[in-house]
Every structure is written in C-alpha cells, then in structure tokens.
Motif scaffolding. Structure first.
Motif, PDB file in Angstrom:
ATOM      1  N   SER A 259      -4.267  -4.418  -4.894  1.00 28.03           N
ATOM      2  CA  SER A 259      -4.757  -3.649  -3.887  1.00 28.03           C
ATOM      3  C   SER A 259      -3.566  -2.382  -3.705  1.00 28.03           C
ATOM      4  O   SER A 259      -3.004  -2.218  -2.493  1.00 28.03           O
ATOM      5  CB  SER A 259      -5.023  -4.519  -2.575  1.00 28.03           C
ATOM      6  N   ALA A 260      -3.080  -1.779  -4.651  1.00 23.14           N
ATOM      7  CA  ALA A 260      -2.151  -0.853  -4.694  1.00 23.14           C
ATOM      8  C   ALA A 260      -2.778   0.205  -4.728  1.00 23.14           C
ATOM      9  O   ALA A 260      -3.152   0.708  -5.649  1.00 23.14           O
ATOM     10  CB  ALA A 260      -1.235  -1.178  -5.863  1.00 23.14           C
TER      11      ALA A 260
ATOM     12  N   CYS B 182      -6.940  -1.952  -8.242  1.00 22.75           N
ATOM     13  CA  CYS B 182      -6.015  -0.559  -8.215  1.00 22.75           C
ATOM     14  C   CYS B 182      -6.982   0.621  -8.753  1.00 22.75           C
ATOM     15  O   CYS B 182      -7.186   0.970 -10.159  1.00 22.75           O
ATOM     16  CB  CYS B 182      -4.903  -0.761  -9.183  1.00 22.75           C
TER      17      CYS B 182
ATOM     18  N   CYS C 239     -10.844  -2.385 -11.355  1.00 23.30           N
ATOM     19  CA  CYS C 239     -10.368  -1.142 -11.585  1.00 23.30           C
ATOM     20  C   CYS C 239     -11.487  -0.323 -12.213  1.00 23.30           C
ATOM     21  O   CYS C 239     -11.873  -0.298 -13.491  1.00 23.30           O
ATOM     22  CB  CYS C 239      -9.164  -1.227 -12.802  1.00 23.30           C
TER      23      CYS C 239
ATOM     24  N   LEU D 278      -4.071  -6.302 -12.969  1.00 18.81           N
ATOM     25  CA  LEU D 278      -4.015  -5.336 -12.176  1.00 18.81           C
ATOM     26  C   LEU D 278      -5.335  -5.085 -11.427  1.00 18.81           C
ATOM     27  O   LEU D 278      -6.574  -4.883 -11.903  1.00 18.81           O
ATOM     28  CB  LEU D 278      -3.883  -3.922 -12.753  1.00 18.81           C
TER      29      LEU D 278
ATOM     30  N   SER E 209       0.724  -1.157   0.222  1.00 21.63           N
ATOM     31  CA  SER E 209      -0.071  -0.067  -0.075  1.00 21.63           C
ATOM     32  C   SER E 209       0.723   1.235   0.023  1.00 21.63           C
ATOM     33  O   SER E 209       0.448   2.366  -0.326  1.00 21.63           O
ATOM     34  CB  SER E 209      -1.123   0.154   1.245  1.00 21.63           C
TER      35      SER E 209
ATOM     36  N   LEU F  14      -0.965   2.938  -7.210  1.00 17.60           N
ATOM     37  CA  LEU F  14      -0.321   2.621  -8.503  1.00 17.60           C
ATOM     38  C   LEU F  14      -1.551   3.037  -9.554  1.00 17.60           C
ATOM     39  O   LEU F  14      -2.781   3.090  -9.519  1.00 17.60           O
ATOM     40  CB  LEU F  14      -0.693   1.040  -8.697  1.00 17.60           C
ATOM     41  N   SER F  15      -0.875   4.332 -10.413  1.00 13.27           N
ATOM     42  CA  SER F  15      -1.859   4.664 -11.400  1.00 13.27           C
ATOM     43  C   SER F  15      -1.143   4.676 -12.744  1.00 13.27           C
ATOM     44  O   SER F  15      -0.274   3.983 -12.947  1.00 13.27           O
ATOM     45  CB  SER F  15      -1.595   6.238 -11.172  1.00 13.27           C
TER      46      SER F  15
END
Length: 606
Positions: free
Chosen positions: A346-347, A373, A398, A370, A322, A350-351
């Motif tokens: 579950s980051a 996120c 997402c 992913l 995280s 992260l973008s």
C-alpha cells in the motif's frame, strides 16, 4: 517387496516417507501394514499435520503409534484439550499448535506439566476466556519450561483491548533462555514494560565498559515480533537501546483511530534503528483492519536514515508508508547490498522509478512482494527480471501489470511462486508464460478479468514446465472461468492439490463432477487436497453426491460458504463428515485452510 531386507525397507524406504504416504502404504497388504505400524511410525521423530484438521479419534489412531516424537505440528481446529494432552510428553522439544479454536487456556498449564524439556512453542488460541485465566495458565507453563528458546503466542478474536492485556505479566515468568519472542496482540504500554525489563536484566549482567554479546548471561533475545495497538518513536528507541544485539524485528500495529503526532512513528524512530548493528530482518507495517490509517509522519528522509544505519539488512517488509516516494524505497534497494527479501504494501507513491537503477548494481533479491502499489507497471517487472535468483514474485493488486512483462517473467528459471492478482493480463499472456521454463508451484490469477477458459488451456496444455510443477492455483473472482476451464484443470493439471475458484459464477455441478472423477492414472498425478468453492452460485445441492466415497480421495479441506451446499443441517454433509473424518467443511467463507477465520468458528466441523 517381500524380498527386500527389513532393515533396508524400514530405513531407506519407509523412513523417507511422510505420514500420508505411510498411511496409504499400510493399506496395500498386511506385511506393509505391520512394517508401518511396528517400525516406521514408532521411529518417527517429527510429525507435521498442519494441512489437515484431524478429530480426536483420528489423532489417537495416528499418534498412538508414534512413541518417539520430539517435534509435533498440528492443526487443532477440531481438537479438544483431552484429545491432545495424552500426547504431551517430556520427550517433546518442539510443539506447534495452529488454529486452536476449541482448546482452552488450560492447555498452557498442561504443556508446562507434561513438556518440561520444551525448546520451541508456537500456539494460536481463540479469545474465549478472561485474561486472568490466560495469565495464570501462562505462568504455570513458563515456570515449568525453563529451557524454552522460542515462544510464539497469538490470541485471535473479536477483542483487542481485552486479550491484549493478557500479556501484561509475561515478563515476570519469561525464561532467560528465550531467544525468539512473538506475541499477538500487545498494548504499547505493556511492550515498554517488557522490553525495559529484558533490557535491564541484560545490563545488570554486563560489567566491562565495552558491551559484547559474550557477556550477556541473562536474556539473549535475538528475534522480537509484536502486534501492537500503535507503533511509536519511543517504542523503537526503547527497543534499540535495550536490545542492541537484536537480529530480527517485526512490528505491526492496528490503531483504532489516527495516532497523535507525539504518539506515532516518525523519521526519528527509523533513525534509531541504526544502533542495532546486527539487524538483518526488519518488518514495520500498519494494518488497516480497524482504521484506514498509514504512517503519515514518515517520509523519504526516514528511509534515507534507515538505509544508512542498517546496510546489513537482508529482509525488509514495509506496509502503510503512504508518504514515502520512489527515492525513499530506492535508497533501501541500493544501500542494502545483501537484501534478499523486499516487500512493500500500500505505497501510494511507489512507481517504476524506484527500480530504474536496479540493473546497475549487484542484486541478491530472492523474494519481491509489491502489494497494492497502484503505480507499479510492467516496466518494474522487466527490471526485477534481471535478478535471475528470484524465487517469489508477488504483484497482488498491481493492476497495471500487463502481458508485456510476462516474457521477462518466463525467463526466471528459479521462480516458484507468482501472484498476479488483479493484473491486466490476457489469455495470450498466459500462453507466453506457459512456453517458458518456469518451475512455478504457486500461481494466483485472482481477479484477472480478461483471462478466460482459453487462457487456462494455454497454461496447462502447451506442455511447458509449469504444467508439471504447478501445485496451487487461484482462479477466484474471474468471470471468464466456467466449467470448460475446470475440465481442463481436471484433465491437464496433474500436480494441482490446492484449487480456488471462489466467486466464479459460471462454475456448475459439471465442474465438481470432473474434479471428482480425476484419477491419479499417470506419473506425478495428484489428488486435490483443498478446494475452495465459496460463492459459486451456479452449484446445486446435487453436487454433494460427488463428495462421497470413493471420489475426492485425498481431499482435506472444502470451502462451500455462500453456496446452496452450505446448510448446517444438511444430512448429506453429516453423512460425508462421518465417513471422512479427515475432511474439514468450511461454511463461513474462509480462504483456503481457514487461516484467517478459524477463531470465529464454533467448532471444527461447521
């Protein structure tokens, strides 16, 4: 068919068919039945029955004719010990037993006694007996199977401390031939003992000052997978020091509380992985089953150190980091030039920026996941589309993924699996997807609230590649799906064998009837094998009549939990079960196949 020479029939035709096709062929006429029973089945060297849950009688009917099996894979949801033991022979080299909800720990001893030449064993057991019973039977098995190379043991159930203790003594009996070891669950303190013992056995065989794998005559562990109570720096340092030739490392932890600073994973632990110069696969995840925790003591610096020390990684799976931002994840993507599989769960930070420079470097990515996120948008998908070899794209959770990226996805000519769970896509987006040349076999649209029946029609009725290739479709939790959408699937989804419509409240008995009437009348048309109707509150008990013969001829699994159909004492269900021993009913709300809930079932037929 009578004109075909028997040698050609048996080798070139029957020898290329799987068990289901052989069973169907045996029903055509007596001649083919004789050929299947006397030639095809006895000559089978491997048998894979993981998608169905046979009972004991059905298993005897099939395996009783398969005398030459060396590899056996079974879904044991409805099997008892005595049903299986008859088919455990010294000829077996590979044994994979899934969903063993009713097997006792005694099966381990039986495997040891009857399969001394075993090389590969995968076993999923339910936590129903004491660790002491497990240890005794495990010891018998390990001391009997002295050629074992791959061992995977999973104990599933309510307990964590209780069943985790069962692996305390495994190191005393583990054959030195083991190359791959997977254990679930294990306490961190027991993992220390296991790894240090293996490492000490390795070092005792090494005399020269320069260590090479050719000198390792004892344990030769190459792959290690553990589900722990907690992952710590000390554990990683111990692994890298004791197992320098490790190729694959998979660690998952499930802490009950927030770990103390000295008993947690930090940047130092990730840095230690740099000493494993042969490492090509790495998975580090913190699961949130027991506690909503993450790796709070790892930041971008940890990822920088990992990317510099492990440039040869081909597969990376990271969950629960995280505090890591775009810079940390980008370091992995840009430094590991051989990276084929990349998964992040579950980051929080992260973008799209992490993938900004992806088009400027050689990209070997084949699988990208992913999951959950929240900052990932369609821009990331457009960047990933530059990797033309992409086969799996999982964007589950997402929620900012929209129609604007679907044209880029439609250009991926090798994509076979696409997960858009919770995405902000519409019917128009599915129309774009259908027009591409996508060989997608597995498509998940779960929770896509803006997709309606019209979108399903666009997807399957345009005539694109996807309408021919699609085999698995998930439409769960979609308020826009009703009987009209299911009727479209029944008419145009010719290849769909797995269908999920759980929590689709506007699905009624008409949908079940349409699916039941689906006939394989055209080329490549297939029957449903697994159907999830969980929490479809629009269904009535009357729809059970469509589950009787001859409807749903190929159905193997049916989920009807939280519906009016789910009554354990319903005589209609009992009648259907008796006339269809291959069919497994799940009344407990499991996902398709009961892969994550089988250990809580009282028996195979619920």
């Amino acid at each position: 068919m009578e004109a075909v020479p028997s040698a050609v029939l048996n080798k070139e035709i029957l020898g290329r068919l799987d068990i289901e096709a052989l069973c169907s062929l045996a029903c055509v006429n007596r001649a083919l039945r004789f050929s299947v029973e006397s030639q095809a089945l006895p000559s089978l060297s491997s048998l894979h029955l993981s998608t169905i849950s046979p009972d004991g009688q059905t298993l005897i009917h099939i395996l009783g004719r398969c005398k030459g099996l060396c590899s056996l894979t079974l879904n044991c949801l409805r099997l008892q010990d005595h049903s299986l033991c008859a088919f455990l022979t010294p000829r077996i080299r590979e044994l994979n037993l899934w969903c063993c909800s009713s097997l006792s720990y005694q099966i381990l001893a039986s495997i040891g006694h009857n399969c001394p030449n075993l090389r590969v064993l995968m076993l999923e057991l339910a936590d129903k007996e004491s660790p002491h019973v497990f240890e005794n039977n495990l010891a018998i098995m390990l001391t009997s199977c002295l050629q074992l190379e791959s061992l995977s043991l999973k104990i599933r159930g309510f307990g964590v401390e209780v069943d985790a203790c069962a692996f305390q003594s495994i190191i005393f009996f583990l054959p030195s031939t083991i190359k791959s070891l997977k254990l679930q669950p294990v306490l961190e303190r027991d993992a220390f003992f296991l790894i240090r013992r293996v490492g000490r056995n390795l070092m005792e065989t090494v005399q020269p000052p320069i260590l090479t794998s050719s000198y390792y005559s004892s344990f030769n562990l190459r792959s290690l997978s553990l589900v722990l109570d907690v992952i710590t720096d000390e554990l990683l340092i111990t692994i890298t020091a004791s197992l320098p030739f490790l190729v694959e490392l998979d660690l998952e932890d499930r802490p009950n509380t927030e770990p103390l600073a000295r008993l947690d994973l930090t940047n130092s632990g990730l840095q230690s992985l740099g000493s494993c110069h042969h490492l090509t696969g790495l998975s580090l995840t913190r699961c949130r089953y027991n506690h909503q925790g993450t790796f709070k003591r790892v930041n971008d610096m940890g990822m920088f150190l990992l990317s510099e020390g492990c440039k040869g990684l081909e597969s990376v799976r990271l969950g629960g980091f995280s505090k890591v931002s775009d810079a940390g994840f980008a370091a992995i993507l840009l430094s590991c030039h051989s990276l084929k599989k990349f998964e992040v769960r579950s980051a929080l930070f992260l973008s799209d920026l992490a993938f900004h420079d992806l088009t400027g470097v050689p990209c070997a990515l084949v699988e990208v996941r992913l999951l959950w996120c929240r900052l990932i948008t369609s821009e990331t998908v457009k960047k990933l589309a530059s990797s033309r070899n992409l086969e799996v794209l999982d964007l589950g959770g997402c929620k900012s993924i929209a129609d604007t990226c679907l044209r880029s996805i439609s250009c991926l000519r090798k994509l076979t699996a696409l997960n858009l769970t919770g995405a902000d896509i519409t019917d128009s987006g599915l129309s774009i997807l259908a027009q591409g040349n996508l060989p997608i076999m597995n498509l998940c649209l779960r929770g896509c609230k803006r997709v309606t029946d019209k979108g399903i029609s666009h997807l399957l009725c345009v005539g694109g590649t996807i309408s021919q290739s699609l085999t698995t479709l998930d439409l769960g939790y979609m308020p826009g799906i009703s009987d009209d959408g299911i009727l479209t699937i029944a008419a145009a989804g010719i290849g769909i064998i797995d269908l999920c419509v759980r929590s689709c409240f506007y699905v009624t008995d008409a949908s079940v009837e349409a699916l039941a009437r689906k006939q394989p009348g055209q080329e490549k048309s297939k029957q449903l094998r697994r159907l999830d109707l969980c929490n479809c509150i629009g269904l009535s008990v009357d729809s059970l009549r469509w589950l009787k013969r001859p409807s749903f001829r190929g159905l193997h699994w049916l989920g009807i939990g939280q519906t009016r159909l789910a009554s354990k004492g319903n005589p209609v269900i009992t009648e259907i079960h008796n006339e269809r021993p291959w069919l497994t009913f799940c009344l407990d709300g499991c996902e398709i196949g009961c892969h994550d809930g089988w250990q809580f079932h009282e028996s195979g037929f619920i």
